[in-house]
Write a protein that holds these residues in place. Structure first.
Motif, PDB file in Angstrom:
ATOM      1  N   THR A 174     -14.168 -15.349   0.095  1.00  0.00           N
ATOM      2  CA  THR A 174     -13.738 -13.815   0.060  1.00  0.00           C
ATOM      3  C   THR A 174     -14.910 -13.799  -0.517  1.00  0.00           C
ATOM      4  OG1 THR A 174     -10.941 -14.316   0.109  1.00  0.00           O
ATOM      5  CG2 THR A 174     -12.247 -12.597  -0.539  1.00  0.00           C
ATOM      6  N   ILE A 175     -15.167 -12.379  -0.611  1.00  0.00           N
ATOM      7  CA  ILE A 175     -16.635 -11.655  -1.184  1.00  0.00           C
ATOM      8  C   ILE A 175     -16.296 -10.221  -1.599  1.00  0.00           C
ATOM      9  CG2 ILE A 175     -17.637 -11.529   1.114  1.00  0.00           C
ATOM     10  CD1 ILE A 175     -19.850 -12.124  -0.364  1.00  0.00           C
ATOM     11  N   LEU A 176     -17.121 -10.159  -2.117  1.00  0.00           N
ATOM     12  CA  LEU A 176     -16.502  -8.302  -2.264  1.00  0.00           C
ATOM     13  C   LEU A 176     -18.538  -7.958  -2.803  1.00  0.00           C
ATOM     14  CD1 LEU A 176     -14.988  -5.751  -4.199  1.00  0.00           C
ATOM     15  CD2 LEU A 176     -15.462  -6.751  -6.465  1.00  0.00           C
ATOM     16  N   ILE A 177     -18.724  -7.037  -1.922  1.00  0.00           N
ATOM     17  CA  ILE A 177     -19.425  -6.158  -1.919  1.00  0.00           C
ATOM     18  C   ILE A 177     -19.509  -4.911  -2.421  1.00  0.00           C
ATOM     19  CG2 ILE A 177     -22.010  -5.762  -0.887  1.00  0.00           C
ATOM     20  CD1 ILE A 177     -20.963  -7.858   1.422  1.00  0.00           C
ATOM     21  N   ILE A 178     -19.850  -5.142  -3.949  1.00  0.00           N
ATOM     22  CA  ILE A 178     -20.030  -3.780  -4.521  1.00  0.00           C
ATOM     23  C   ILE A 178     -20.908  -2.938  -4.204  1.00  0.00           C
ATOM     24  CG2 ILE A 178     -20.043  -2.006  -6.508  1.00  0.00           C
ATOM     25  CD1 ILE A 178     -17.902  -4.012  -6.228  1.00  0.00           C
ATOM     26  N   LYS A 235     -13.690 -13.304   4.021  1.00  0.00           N
ATOM     27  CA  LYS A 235     -12.363 -12.209   4.448  1.00  0.00           C
ATOM     28  C   LYS A 235     -13.314 -11.125   3.355  1.00  0.00           C
ATOM     29  CE  LYS A 235      -9.438  -9.111   3.478  1.00  0.00           C
ATOM     30  NZ  LYS A 235      -9.534  -8.361   4.659  1.00  0.00           N
ATOM     31  N   VAL A 236     -13.363  -9.889   3.622  1.00  0.00           N
ATOM     32  CA  VAL A 236     -14.837  -9.261   3.217  1.00  0.00           C
ATOM     33  C   VAL A 236     -14.019  -7.542   2.093  1.00  0.00           C
ATOM     34  CG1 VAL A 236     -17.164  -7.725   3.363  1.00  0.00           C
ATOM     35  CG2 VAL A 236     -16.571  -9.609   4.606  1.00  0.00           C
ATOM     36  N   GLU A 237     -14.482  -7.928   0.893  1.00  0.00           N
ATOM     37  CA  GLU A 237     -14.324  -6.300   0.201  1.00  0.00           C
ATOM     38  C   GLU A 237     -15.499  -5.046   0.539  1.00  0.00           C
ATOM     39  OE1 GLU A 237     -10.880  -4.950   0.120  1.00  0.00           O
ATOM     40  OE2 GLU A 237      -9.812  -7.258   0.190  1.00  0.00           O
ATOM     41  N   ALA A 238     -15.768  -4.707   1.103  1.00  0.00           N
ATOM     42  CA  ALA A 238     -16.605  -3.710   0.319  1.00  0.00           C
ATOM     43  C   ALA A 238     -16.580  -2.120   0.137  1.00  0.00           C
ATOM     44  CB  ALA A 238     -17.570  -4.074   2.116  1.00  0.00           C
ATOM     45  N   SER A 239     -17.480  -1.819  -1.157  1.00  0.00           N
ATOM     46  CA  SER A 239     -16.704  -0.518  -1.778  1.00  0.00           C
ATOM     47  C   SER A 239     -18.098   0.119  -0.962  1.00  0.00           C
ATOM     48  CB  SER A 239     -17.330  -1.090  -3.462  1.00  0.00           C
ATOM     49  OG  SER A 239     -18.578  -0.591  -3.460  1.00  0.00           O
ATOM     50  N   GLU A 240     -17.502   1.513  -1.525  1.00  0.00           N
ATOM     51  CA  GLU A 240     -18.378   2.620  -0.651  1.00  0.00           C
ATOM     52  C   GLU A 240     -18.292   3.878  -2.255  1.00  0.00           C
ATOM     53  OE1 GLU A 240     -17.025   3.984   2.611  1.00  0.00           O
ATOM     54  OE2 GLU A 240     -14.903   5.085   1.603  1.00  0.00           O
ATOM     55  N   ARG A 241     -19.042   4.218  -2.653  1.00  0.00           N
ATOM     56  CA  ARG A 241     -18.918   5.692  -3.150  1.00  0.00           C
ATOM     57  C   ARG A 241     -18.648   6.246  -3.278  1.00  0.00           C
ATOM     58  NH1 ARG A 241     -24.390   7.063  -6.388  1.00  0.00           N
ATOM     59  NH2 ARG A 241     -24.780   7.556  -4.920  1.00  0.00           N
ATOM     60  N   SER A 242     -18.668   6.993  -1.430  1.00  0.00           N
ATOM     61  CA  SER A 242     -18.649   8.157  -0.440  1.00  0.00           C
ATOM     62  C   SER A 242     -18.162   7.449   0.496  1.00  0.00           C
ATOM     63  CB  SER A 242     -18.833   9.124  -1.114  1.00  0.00           C
ATOM     64  OG  SER A 242     -20.652   9.427  -0.829  1.00  0.00           O
ATOM     65  N   HIS A 297     -15.174  -5.241  12.913  1.00  0.00           N
ATOM     66  CA  HIS A 297     -14.827  -6.888  12.293  1.00  0.00           C
ATOM     67  C   HIS A 297     -13.074  -6.710  11.578  1.00  0.00           C
ATOM     68  CE1 HIS A 297     -18.775  -8.225  12.451  1.00  0.00           C
ATOM     69  NE2 HIS A 297     -19.074  -6.809  11.998  1.00  0.00           N
ATOM     70  N   ASN A 298     -12.180  -5.916  11.469  1.00  0.00           N
ATOM     71  CA  ASN A 298     -10.927  -5.802  11.763  1.00  0.00           C
ATOM     72  C   ASN A 298      -9.970  -7.191  11.964  1.00  0.00           C
ATOM     73  OD1 ASN A 298      -8.218  -4.506  10.242  1.00  0.00           O
ATOM     74  ND2 ASN A 298      -7.823  -4.206  12.854  1.00  0.00           N
ATOM     75  N   PRO A 299      -9.075  -7.927  10.966  1.00  0.00           N
ATOM     76  CA  PRO A 299      -9.313  -7.678   9.548  1.00  0.00           C
ATOM     77  C   PRO A 299     -10.111  -8.298   8.877  1.00  0.00           C
ATOM     78  CG  PRO A 299      -7.500  -8.753   9.893  1.00  0.00           C
ATOM     79  CD  PRO A 299      -8.547  -9.292  10.895  1.00  0.00           C
ATOM     80  N   SER A 300     -11.093  -8.427   8.867  1.00  0.00           N
ATOM     81  CA  SER A 300     -11.834  -8.459   7.670  1.00  0.00           C
ATOM     82  C   SER A 300     -12.511  -8.199   6.471  1.00  0.00           C
ATOM     83  CB  SER A 300     -13.425  -9.958   8.967  1.00  0.00           C
ATOM     84  OG  SER A 300     -12.674 -10.451  10.071  1.00  0.00           O
TER      85      SER A 300
END
Length: 227
Positions: free
Chosen positions: A4-8, A28-35, A47-50
């Motif tokens: 699992t990785i978090l990409i800010i 498994k990727v948690e990826a952030s957006e500012r907007s 890539h659902n649900p990855s």
């Protein structure tokens, strides 16, 4: 069990490319957006649900402080802090205003360092915390110019090394400053030497082979960059 990785900072360019690359590798990727980012939302559908999306602004602590409660300690094998800007277009120390200096250093250096420290509990022991830096953050390599951007990346490298020594070492978390190469993004421009896909494949290899303590300043091929 997949990693699992978090990409800010994954709304476009290299961050978006990394989200796609890691999802394609079975992470498994948690990826952030500012907007809201059309590209990131398209990638999440593909890539659902990855890929799952969170909202973070590295200059606004209230946007990331809640992540520790959402995910819990030891959730991630790796965290990448990718947010960054070029800074004022003139890139000149002589022309710099206090506001311009504060903005680029807050976004490129102090903001990511604060987020990195805040999110360290989310990393597994022996995991990897990576900051997206640049060859322009190397004093040895510097030829001058791009003064806002260069100074912000030197500052980011210094803060990253400090996190390695003071916070990450005791848990064998490796801290990386990454140079993605000169990449064909909005920031890199059309004359850049490598594609987003090439850079992200290399960076993902570096991340997959990292962990276990220490600090390194390396490029997307895993080669050490001098300070």
């Amino acid at each position: 069990m997949s990693k699992t990785i978090l990409i800010i900072g994954a709304s476009r360019g290299i961050g978006l490319g990394l989200a796609r690359e890691f999802a394609g590798r079975g992470w498994k990727v948690e990826a952030s957006e500012r907007s809201p980012s059309d590209g990131l939302h398209e990638a999440a559908k593909e890539h659902n649900p990855s890929i799952e999306i969170v909202t973070v602004d590295v200059t606004q602590p209230e946007t990331y402080s809640g992540l520790t409660g959402r995910f819990g300690e030891g959730t991630f094998d790796a965290i990448i802090l990718n947010a960054g800007i070029t800074g004022a277009s003139h890139q000149s120390a002589e022309a710099a205003t206090d506001e311009e200096i504060a903005h680029v250093l807050q976004t490129n250096a102090y903001g990511p360092a604060r987020v990195g420290k805040a999110l360290l509990p989310l990393l597994k022991d022996g995991g990897t915390l990576a900051f997206m830096s640049s060859l322009m953050g190397s004093i040895t390599d510097s030829s001058g110019g791009y003064e806002f951007y260069r100074v912000s990346k030197v500052a980011l490298n210094m803060l990253a090394k400090g996190i390695s020594e003071q916070q990450a070492k005791e848990r064998d978390i490796e801290v990386l400053s990454l140079h993605p190469g000169w990449v064909q993004t909005d920031m890199g421009g059309p004359n850049a030497k490598i594609t987003v896909e090439e850079s992200c494949a290399g960076l993902a290899d570096v991340i997959e082979n990292a962990g276990g303590g220490g600090y390194r300043f390396v490029d997307y091929k895993g080669e050490t960059i001098p300070f």
